[in-house]
Scaffold this motif. Structure first.
Motif, PDB file in Angstrom:
ATOM      1  N   ARG A 281       0.737  -1.198   0.044  1.00  0.00           N
ATOM      2  CA  ARG A 281      -0.055   0.119  -0.035  1.00  0.00           C
ATOM      3  C   ARG A 281       0.726   1.332   0.112  1.00  0.00           C
ATOM      4  N   THR A 282       1.956   1.406   0.656  1.00  0.00           N
ATOM      5  CA  THR A 282       2.923   2.338   0.458  1.00  0.00           C
ATOM      6  C   THR A 282       3.365   2.658  -0.673  1.00  0.00           C
ATOM      7  N   LEU A 283       3.999   1.440  -1.479  1.00  0.00           N
ATOM      8  CA  LEU A 283       4.553   1.840  -2.724  1.00  0.00           C
ATOM      9  C   LEU A 283       3.457   1.950  -4.010  1.00  0.00           C
ATOM     10  N   ASP A 284       2.200   1.872  -3.813  1.00  0.00           N
ATOM     11  CA  ASP A 284       0.935   2.019  -4.617  1.00  0.00           C
ATOM     12  C   ASP A 284       0.966   3.225  -4.901  1.00  0.00           C
ATOM     13  N   SER A 285       1.462   3.562  -6.141  1.00  0.00           N
ATOM     14  CA  SER A 285       1.338   5.290  -6.564  1.00  0.00           C
ATOM     15  C   SER A 285      -0.196   5.662  -7.011  1.00  0.00           C
ATOM     16  N   GLY A 286      -0.944   4.391  -7.375  1.00  0.00           N
ATOM     17  CA  GLY A 286      -2.193   4.740  -7.726  1.00  0.00           C
ATOM     18  C   GLY A 286      -2.506   5.052  -9.303  1.00  0.00           C
ATOM     19  N   GLY A 287      -1.396   5.212  -9.797  1.00  0.00           N
ATOM     20  CA  GLY A 287      -1.264   5.658 -11.248  1.00  0.00           C
ATOM     21  C   GLY A 287      -1.841   4.595 -12.321  1.00  0.00           C
ATOM     22  N   ARG A 288      -3.167   4.383 -12.298  1.00  0.00           N
ATOM     23  CA  ARG A 288      -3.906   3.820 -13.498  1.00  0.00           C
ATOM     24  C   ARG A 288      -4.813   4.284 -13.897  1.00  0.00           C
TER      25      ARG A 288
END
Length: 317
Positions: A281-288
């Motif tokens: 969750r920390t590494l997930d940048s959400g860029g999708r």
């Protein structure tokens, strides 16, 4: 008086000899008059796939920071950038064989070149990383995460200074792992330990070797089948060849995702599922959101963070 015999006149051919146009005849062994369409398509697809594969493993965003401007001619003449061009140039050079050799010769050349690129990729990429020994401050942070700073752990300087990631460095039998400087400096100790446990999972199960062997097996098996079924390039053979090359990429994506799930499970067993899900969750940048992001997600050997989180959470269910 004896009359000398006249020399015999040369025998003329029944049909005129063809003019030398400098072009290979369509009757070359292993070819058909559709040579331009079939073999050119296969070679073009192979060149593009090998080029993209080489660029992915040799010149990714985690490679060492550039020492000059990308648009400067000297930057493109750097040895590590010239390496990127070798598989593409070699693949296109195989087109010379198309005019002189049967289908099986140049097809096996493509298979060997593609498999070699995949097998050597992790080794070359690891050597291109700007990996160094931890500083005294980084050693303290690694020790706080329960990691032996004197072990086989390297800190990686990347072209993206804020990027947090882990790395497998060296060949498939190496035990060296790395972590980006940003990860050492910003991740909580437990999550830093999970990053390195994930990479050690790749090492413990020899995932780089598994991926290379699967891809090489697909390429060599496909080359054997195609050269057995087809002796010349026909539209059907062209379709089979294109499917063979694209199929390898699809298989590589599936195997790559399977190894990522395995490495996450290894990290969860050596830390905890909650720690690994927290890291993801920390590494997930959400860029999708963009179409380009969705397309990259479809062809990426890394599963989405949501799928990885779901898989880790299922371990403790």
């Amino acid at each position: 008086m004896t009359v000398p015999a006249l020399p015999a006149l040369p025998t003329l051919p029944a049909t005129p000899a063809p003019l030398d146009t400098g072009l290979a005849p369509t009757g070359v062994v292993g070819h058909t008059p559709t040579i331009w369409y079939g073999e050119a398509v296969v070679l073009a697809v192979a060149a593009v796939l090998i080029g993209l594969t080489a660029r992915d493993v040799l010149d990714g965003p985690d490679a060492a920071p550039s020492t000059g401007e990308l648009g400067h001619p000297r930057e493109w003449l750097r040895p590590e950038r010239l390496v990127d061009l070798v598989p593409v140039v070699a693949t296109l050079a195989l087109s010379v064989l198309v005019w002189t050799e049967p289908l099986g010769v140049w097809l096996w050349g493509v298979a060997v070149l593609f498999a070699g690129t995949l097998a050597l990729g992790p080794l070359v990429h690891g050597r291109r990383l700007a990996a160094r020994a931890p500083t005294e401050r980084e050693r303290r942070r690694l020790a706080a995460a329960g990691i032996d700073p004197d072990g086989s752990v390297r800190v990686v300087e990347t072209a993206r200074p804020t990027h947090r990631n882990g790395y497998s460095i060296g060949g498939p039998l190496s035990g060296t792992v790395g972590v980006s400087r940003a990860a050492v400096e910003t991740l909580p100790p437990a999550q830093l330990a999970a990053v390195l446990a994930h990479e050690r999972g790749h090492r413990a199960e020899r995932h780089a070797l598994v991926r290379s062997l699967v891809s090489a097996g697909w390429l060599f098996a496909g080359a054997a089948v195609i050269t057995t079924v087809f002796s010349v390039t026909t539209p059907e053979a062209t379709a089979a060849l294109a499917g063979w090359l694209l199929g390898e990429r699809a298989v590589a994506v599936l195997v790559g995702r399977a190894t990522e799930y395995r490495a996450d499970a290894y990290a969860a067993s050596h830390t905890s599922p909650a720690t690994v899900t927290g890291l993801l969750r920390t590494l997930d940048s959400g860029g999708r959101g963009s179409a380009a992001d969705r397309l990259r997600g479809l062809v990426s050997p890394h599963p989405s963070f949501e799928r990885r989180i779901d898989a880790v959470e299922s371990l403790s269910a």
